[in-house]
Every structure is written in structure tokens, then in C-alpha cells.
Design a protein around this motif. Sequence first.
Motif, short mmCIF file in Angstrom:
data_model
loop_
_atom_site.label_atom_id
_atom_site.label_comp_id
_atom_site.label_asym_id
_atom_site.label_seq_id
_atom_site.Cartn_x
_atom_site.Cartn_y
_atom_site.Cartn_z
N GLY A 110 0.81 -1.20 0.00
CA GLY A 110 0.00 0.00 0.00
C GLY A 110 0.85 1.26 0.00
O GLY A 110 0.57 2.22 -0.73
N ARG A 111 1.90 1.26 0.82
CA ARG A 111 2.79 2.43 0.85
C ARG A 111 3.57 2.58 -0.45
O ARG A 111 3.84 3.69 -0.91
N LEU A 112 3.91 1.42 -1.06
CA LEU A 112 4.64 1.48 -2.33
C LEU A 112 3.76 2.09 -3.42
O LEU A 112 4.24 2.84 -4.28
N ASN A 113 2.49 1.76 -3.40
CA ASN A 113 1.57 2.29 -4.41
C ASN A 113 1.45 3.80 -4.35
O ASN A 113 1.03 4.44 -5.31
N GLU A 114 1.79 4.39 -3.21
CA GLU A 114 1.72 5.83 -3.09
C GLU A 114 2.82 6.53 -3.88
O GLU A 114 2.69 7.70 -4.22
N VAL A 115 3.93 5.82 -4.11
CA VAL A 115 5.06 6.46 -4.81
C VAL A 115 5.33 5.82 -6.17
O VAL A 115 6.17 6.31 -6.93
N LEU A 116 4.61 4.73 -6.48
CA LEU A 116 4.91 4.00 -7.71
C LEU A 116 3.65 3.32 -8.22
O LEU A 116 2.93 2.69 -7.46
N SER A 117 3.37 3.43 -9.50
CA SER A 117 2.24 2.74 -10.11
C SER A 117 2.72 1.37 -10.58
O SER A 117 3.42 1.26 -11.61
N LEU A 118 2.39 0.31 -9.82
CA LEU A 118 2.92 -1.01 -10.10
C LEU A 118 2.43 -1.58 -11.43
O LEU A 118 3.03 -2.50 -11.98
N GLU A 119 1.32 -1.03 -11.96
CA GLU A 119 0.81 -1.54 -13.22
C GLU A 119 1.69 -1.15 -14.40
O GLU A 119 1.56 -1.71 -15.49
N HIS A 120 2.58 -0.18 -14.22
CA HIS A 120 3.35 0.35 -15.35
C HIS A 120 4.85 0.16 -15.18
O HIS A 120 5.64 0.82 -15.85
N VAL A 121 5.28 -0.73 -14.31
CA VAL A 121 6.71 -0.94 -14.10
C VAL A 121 7.00 -2.43 -14.01
O VAL A 121 6.12 -3.25 -13.78
N ASP A 122 8.27 -2.77 -14.22
CA ASP A 122 8.79 -4.12 -14.01
C ASP A 122 10.02 -4.00 -13.13
O ASP A 122 10.71 -2.97 -13.14
N ILE A 123 10.34 -5.07 -12.42
CA ILE A 123 11.54 -5.03 -11.62
C ILE A 123 12.76 -5.15 -12.54
O ILE A 123 12.75 -5.92 -13.51
N SER A 124 13.77 -4.37 -12.30
CA SER A 124 14.96 -4.39 -13.14
C SER A 124 15.86 -5.56 -12.74
O SER A 124 15.70 -6.15 -11.66
N ASP A 125 16.81 -5.90 -13.61
CA ASP A 125 17.75 -6.98 -13.27
C ASP A 125 18.55 -6.62 -12.02
O ASP A 125 18.77 -7.46 -11.14
N ALA A 126 18.98 -5.37 -11.96
CA ALA A 126 19.73 -4.94 -10.77
C ALA A 126 18.85 -4.98 -9.54
O ALA A 126 19.29 -5.35 -8.44
N GLY A 127 17.57 -4.60 -9.73
CA GLY A 127 16.64 -4.64 -8.60
C GLY A 127 16.41 -6.05 -8.11
O GLY A 127 16.34 -6.31 -6.90
N LEU A 128 16.29 -6.99 -9.05
CA LEU A 128 16.10 -8.39 -8.67
C LEU A 128 17.30 -8.92 -7.90
O LEU A 128 17.15 -9.60 -6.87
N ARG A 232 12.91 3.24 -1.16
CA ARG A 232 14.00 2.30 -1.46
C ARG A 232 13.52 1.21 -2.42
O ARG A 232 14.22 0.84 -3.37
N THR A 233 12.31 0.70 -2.17
CA THR A 233 11.77 -0.36 -3.02
C THR A 233 11.50 0.14 -4.43
O THR A 233 11.72 -0.57 -5.42
N ALA A 234 11.04 1.38 -4.55
CA ALA A 234 10.73 1.94 -5.87
C ALA A 234 11.96 1.98 -6.77
O ALA A 234 11.86 1.87 -8.00
N GLU A 235 13.14 2.10 -6.19
CA GLU A 235 14.37 2.17 -6.96
C GLU A 235 14.71 0.84 -7.64
O GLU A 235 15.56 0.79 -8.52
N LEU A 236 14.04 -0.24 -7.21
CA LEU A 236 14.30 -1.56 -7.80
C LEU A 236 13.55 -1.76 -9.10
O LEU A 236 13.78 -2.76 -9.80
N PHE A 237 12.63 -0.85 -9.43
CA PHE A 237 11.79 -1.01 -10.61
C PHE A 237 12.20 -0.06 -11.73
O PHE A 237 12.88 0.95 -11.51
N GLU A 238 11.77 -0.41 -12.94
CA GLU A 238 12.01 0.43 -14.10
C GLU A 238 10.73 0.48 -14.94
O GLU A 238 9.86 -0.41 -14.81
#
Length: 242
Positions: A110-128, A232-238
Motif C-alpha cells: 500500500g505504501r509502495l503504491n503511493e510512490v509508484l504505479s505497479l501496473e506500469h513498471v517491471d523489476i529491473s535486473d539490478a533490482g532483482l 528504497r523499493t521503488a528504486e528496484l523497478f524500471e
Amino acid sequence: MGDLDDLYDLRDEMDRMAQRYEQAERSLEPVSGFDEDGVVTVTLEGDGSFRDVRVTDDWLTYYEPEEIAGVVMTAYTMAASLRLGNWISAAEEAPRPMTRPADTANTPSGRLNEVLSLEHVDISDAGLNAMLADLEHLEVLIDRATTEVQSVASQRASAQDRHGRIEATCDSSGNLVSLDIDPEFAERSTGTTLGQSLTTAIRGAIDAAANPSRDALTELTEFVARMQDPQRTAELFEPRKD
């Protein structure tokens, strides 16, 4: 959807159970335990915390100085048993509460959704790779914290009265497990003085038991908080590539 529905039902039932326990805790009054002659009284607050020990001034009429520690332990055990019985009864008699809505906004997602729209991103290789490294470190911290908790659970904490003539010992949960009273000091003491000294020693032991070193637990808690930080979690996505 059957498994998901079962999970929601379990969450709701656990919430209702927690509310009954909370209601029971709030409804309890202080409770006292006594010896059979009413010479020693040990009182616990409604939440189970220790209040005090009181001893009548004619206690030497009933007991030898060497016996008084055992008498106090008996009264303490009675008070704890009465309090537990009252809590069980209150929990059973509490009205069935309504289920409280789940606070999804305060979950990590829920907190992540406030800073990032999960429907429009994927986790990056570096993030994984970063997430896998976090999980490996988390496993290490959990093992370390588990070892520390097991060690703390077996520990005892002791404290003395201001005269250094009474020593109380509690387990890691703050339950009184033993008393050592100098018979000569007891024989010279009035009931009031003896009760005050016992209260001081027991409170000291309870306080000591409540504050053990828990470095591993602190490290684990802080690391989990960092893992749940939405920024911090948002930085794992692209951005998602369509």
C-alpha cells in the motif's frame, strides 16, 4: 478464489479474537493473592504487572523468618493464577465484536503504491539481484535473532532491596521464580518494612528481566524496516517496456 477467501476468513477471525483479548485485558481489575492466614498479600494490576507486597506487622506470630520467602511465593502464585482465571473468563464472556477493516494503506504494498504505479513498471535486473541479496541477508539475521531469543528465554534476572538483604529472581518473562530473604533481617523488620523491601527487590528483578541485551533483534527490526521503505523499493523497478 477459494484459497484467497479462506485467507480473508482467517484474517477476520484472528481480528475478532484479538479484539476479544483486548477487551478482556481492559476490563480486568487488580487482583490479590494471600497466604492462608492473610499475613502476606501480593497484588497484581489488571494487566498482570506487579504492584506490591504487603505484610502484617504480626507476621512473626504465624511464621518463622526462614519461612517468609516461601509464604510470599505462595501468595504471588495465587495472585497470578487468579488473574489468569479472570482473563480467561473475561475473554470467553466478551461479546463477539465486528471485524475491523484491513488497513491496506499501511501495508508495504500500500505504501509502495503511493510512490509508484505497479501496473506500469517491471523489476529491473539490478533490482532483482538486490532483492535476492536482501533475502539472503534477512535469512542470516533471522538465524542470529532466533539464537538470541532462545538464549534470552533461558536467562534469569535478579535484584536486591536497598539493604541488600533480599534478592528476587525473575525469568525472562518477568515472572517471579525465587526469593532469598536474610532471616536475621526479616526478624528485625516490621511487616511494613519487610513488604517495602520485598516490593523493591521484585520490581528491580522485573525491570532487569524486561531490558536484556537484544542487539540481533534490533538489527533484524531495522533491516526489515529498510526493506519496507517505499522509496528504497521503488528504486528496484524500471518503466515497463510495452
